[in-house]
Structures are given as structure tokens and as C-alpha cells.
Design a protein around this motif. Structure first.
Motif, mmCIF file in Angstrom:
data_model
loop_
_atom_site.group_PDB
_atom_site.id
_atom_site.type_symbol
_atom_site.label_atom_id
_atom_site.label_comp_id
_atom_site.label_asym_id
_atom_site.label_seq_id
_atom_site.Cartn_x
_atom_site.Cartn_y
_atom_site.Cartn_z
ATOM 1 N N GLN A 29 3.466 13.553 5.482
ATOM 2 C CA GLN A 29 3.807 12.571 4.445
ATOM 3 C C GLN A 29 4.170 11.242 5.090
ATOM 4 N N VAL A 30 3.602 10.163 4.575
ATOM 5 C CA VAL A 30 3.925 8.815 5.038
ATOM 6 C C VAL A 30 4.287 7.975 3.827
ATOM 7 N N LYS A 31 5.469 7.385 3.849
ATOM 8 C CA LYS A 31 5.907 6.543 2.732
ATOM 9 C C LYS A 31 6.146 5.132 3.266
ATOM 10 N N HIS A 32 5.393 4.151 2.738
ATOM 11 C CA HIS A 32 5.483 2.781 3.227
ATOM 12 C C HIS A 32 6.695 2.049 2.650
ATOM 13 N N VAL A 33 6.977 2.302 1.388
ATOM 14 C CA VAL A 33 8.110 1.653 0.732
ATOM 15 C C VAL A 33 8.799 2.687 -0.143
ATOM 16 N N PRO A 34 10.072 2.468 -0.488
ATOM 17 C CA PRO A 34 10.759 3.416 -1.380
ATOM 18 C C PRO A 34 10.034 3.524 -2.714
ATOM 19 N N SER A 35 9.897 4.732 -3.197
ATOM 20 C CA SER A 35 9.226 4.947 -4.481
ATOM 21 C C SER A 35 10.263 5.385 -5.508
ATOM 22 N N GLU A 36 10.044 4.977 -6.726
ATOM 23 C CA GLU A 36 11.000 5.309 -7.779
ATOM 24 C C GLU A 36 10.252 5.645 -9.059
ATOM 25 N N LEU A 37 10.467 6.843 -9.564
ATOM 26 C CA LEU A 37 9.858 7.272 -10.821
ATOM 27 C C LEU A 37 10.988 7.465 -11.826
ATOM 28 N N LYS A 38 11.145 6.499 -12.696
ATOM 29 C CA LYS A 38 12.256 6.542 -13.649
ATOM 30 C C LYS A 38 11.929 7.457 -14.824
ATOM 31 N N ALA A 39 12.978 7.829 -15.544
ATOM 32 C CA ALA A 39 12.801 8.677 -16.718
ATOM 33 C C ALA A 39 11.877 7.996 -17.720
ATOM 34 N N LYS A 160 -11.395 26.325 5.041
ATOM 35 C CA LYS A 160 -10.461 25.237 5.328
ATOM 36 C C LYS A 160 -10.336 24.354 4.088
ATOM 37 N N ALA A 161 -9.111 24.134 3.649
ATOM 38 C CA ALA A 161 -8.833 23.265 2.508
ATOM 39 C C ALA A 161 -8.094 22.046 3.036
ATOM 40 N N GLU A 162 -8.767 20.885 3.027
ATOM 41 C CA GLU A 162 -8.180 19.672 3.605
ATOM 42 C C GLU A 162 -8.156 18.570 2.539
ATOM 43 N N TYR A 163 -6.956 18.101 2.201
ATOM 44 C CA TYR A 163 -6.811 17.105 1.140
ATOM 45 C C TYR A 163 -5.833 16.014 1.570
ATOM 46 N N GLU A 164 -6.091 14.805 1.052
ATOM 47 C CA GLU A 164 -5.177 13.680 1.278
ATOM 48 C C GLU A 164 -4.942 12.964 -0.044
ATOM 49 N N ALA A 165 -3.688 12.680 -0.324
ATOM 50 C CA ALA A 165 -3.328 11.967 -1.554
ATOM 51 C C ALA A 165 -2.886 10.556 -1.202
ATOM 52 N N SER A 166 -3.496 9.569 -1.861
ATOM 53 C CA SER A 166 -3.085 8.169 -1.725
ATOM 54 C C SER A 166 -2.324 7.781 -2.986
ATOM 55 N N VAL A 167 -1.083 7.320 -2.806
ATOM 56 C CA VAL A 167 -0.218 6.997 -3.948
ATOM 57 C C VAL A 167 -0.227 5.500 -4.180
ATOM 58 N N TRP A 168 -0.752 5.096 -5.349
ATOM 59 C CA TRP A 168 -0.794 3.679 -5.721
ATOM 60 C C TRP A 168 0.341 3.389 -6.703
ATOM 61 N N ASP A 169 1.028 2.280 -6.447
ATOM 62 C CA ASP A 169 2.030 1.804 -7.406
ATOM 63 C C ASP A 169 1.312 0.883 -8.380
ATOM 64 N N TYR A 170 1.180 1.331 -9.602
ATOM 65 C CA TYR A 170 0.454 0.536 -10.604
ATOM 66 C C TYR A 170 1.189 -0.765 -10.927
ATOM 67 N N LEU A 175 -0.406 0.191 -2.173
ATOM 68 C CA LEU A 175 -0.424 1.567 -1.675
ATOM 69 C C LEU A 175 0.964 1.863 -1.114
ATOM 70 N N VAL A 176 1.673 2.825 -1.684
ATOM 71 C CA VAL A 176 3.062 3.065 -1.268
ATOM 72 C C VAL A 176 3.198 4.261 -0.335
#
Length: 223
Positions: A29-39, A160-170, A175-176
Motif C-alpha cells: 500500500q502506498v498513500k501519497h496524501v491523507p485520505s478522508e471518507l466522511k459519513a 497467479k492473481a495480480e491486481y493493483e488499485a489506483s485511488v483517485w480523489d474525485y 491520485l492519492v
């Protein structure tokens, strides 16, 4: 004949104990900036596709989405097919944004921005990768016998199951972070009278690992 069945069952039990399918999982896991998912905010999990010759399996995407809906900190996950259908054709294989800055192009269309705002989407998670067979060996043959159809042999294969998730802040159009999951496993198929598959659950293990990492990715805002 009765003794034959007893011997066969005993042999199957022995093979099952010796040849239990196994899977190993590596996550990152690599996180570039703090992420926040509010209620009240939502995320969308979408699989990468390229024409008819490549697609991240829809069942994997569905598995990750359903897993994120559960647990101690369930997330509001928009179903992939519902999201893609409502925004047709802008998230189809040939038109989906490849880079996060492509979102600006899409948002120049008011109807697209209105639908995404309606869902209150904060993050778009793109999953890229596949589960594939990497090696196979052995052989199994079947034929008629006095007891009916009988098979004999042994097969084995690696997956082999190889996956990568890219998280975009809309919201910020950035890319976060990224999350990756690699699962390797070996399946066995002993056949004495009938084949018995001992399958390594590589894709389901990759799903669990990826969902767990995504829950951790947003956990700071869920607590």
C-alpha cells in the motif's frame, strides 16, 4: 468390490491430507496524501478493461465491493454496473478516463458531473489485473470399466492473481495512493475412479487482501 471402495476412500483421504491446496498472498500500500471518507460519501470500484481482449474480472470487482460493504467500518460502495450504466458511454472500455486529469474533460459535461455529485462520490478506485494459470502438469484419463466410467491420473496447476488499485480523489482530481495484491496458489486434481479437485482460491484470497487494504487505506476517516 466393498473392499475396493474402502481402499479407494482411504487413499482419497490420504491424498486430501497430503495435497491440500494452498495460497500465499503479498500485499502493498502506498498513500501519497491523507485520505478522508466522511459519513455519507461514496466510493466507486471499477475494473480496467481494454476492448474485447482484456478485462479485470467483473466477479473480482463485485467481490471487493461487497466486502467493503461489510465489516466494522462498512463503506458506501456504488455498484460498478449501476455506475457504468448511468454514465454510459463515458466509463466503457474505450472511453473511460485513463489518467486522473482526464476527469476534467468528463466534467465539462454537466450531466456527468450531476450524476457523480448525486452519488456523492469522493473516491474512484480503479482495479487493474487478472487471475491466470501460470503452469500445468500431469494427465488424467477416463474409460469404461465393469463399475462404470473410471478415471485415473493426477493433474496439478499454478495460478497467479495480480491486481493493483489506483485511488483517485474525485474532489481534488489527484491520485492519492495505490494498493496491490498478489496471490499465488497450486491446485491439485487426483483421480482414482473419479477426479477430486483441490482448488487454490487465489482470486478470492486476492479479493479479501485487496478489500482489507482498501479498508485500511480509508480507516483513519472511518474511526
Amino acid at each position: 468390490m466393498k473392499n475396493l471402495f474402502k481402499q479407494t476412500n482411504a487413499l482419497y483421504l490420504l491424498l486430501t491430507l497430503v495435497l491440500s491446496a494452498c495460497t500465499s498472498v503479498t500485499i502493498d500500500q502506498v498513500k501519497h496524501v491523507p485520505s478522508e471518507l466522511k459519513a455519507g460519501e461514496s466510493i466507486v470500484v471499477i475494473g480496467r478493461r481494454s476492448g474485447n481482449d482484456y478485462e479485470t474480472e467483473p466477479e473480482l470487482i463485485s467481490c471487493i465491493g461487497k466486502t467493503l460493504l461489510k465489516g466494522n467500518n462498512p463503506m458506501n460502495v456504488i455498484p460498478e454496473q449501476e455506475f457504468v450504466d448511468r454514465l454510459y458511454p463515458w466509463f466503457e472500455a474505450r472511453t473511460a478516463p485513463v489518467h486522473v486529469w482526464d476527469l476534467q474533460r468528463l466534467l465539462s459535461f454537466d450531466d456527468i458531473a450531476e450524476i457523480i455529485d448525486e452519488y456523492n462520490v469522493h473516491y474512484i478506485v480503479w482495479i487493474d489485473g487478472v487471475t491466470e494459470k501460470t503452469r500445468g502438469g500431469g494427465s488424467i484419463s477416463c474409460g469404461l470399466s465393469p463399475a462404470g466410467v473410471s478415471c485415473f491420473g493426477f493433474g496439478t496447476w499454478d495460478e497467479k492473481a495480480e491486481y493493483e488499485a489506483s485511488v483517485w480523489d474525485y474532489r481534488t482530481k489527484k491520485l492519492v495512493g495505490k494498493v496491490s495484491s498478489i496471490a499465488d496458489g497450486t491446485s491439485y486434481m487426483p483421480a482414482i475412479v473419479i477426479p477430486i479437485p483441490l482448488l487454490a482460491q487465489v482470486q478470492s484470497q486476492a479479493c479479501s487482501a485487496m478489500a482489507s487494504q482498501l479498508q485500511s487505506f480509508f480507516s483513519s476517516s472511518q474511526n
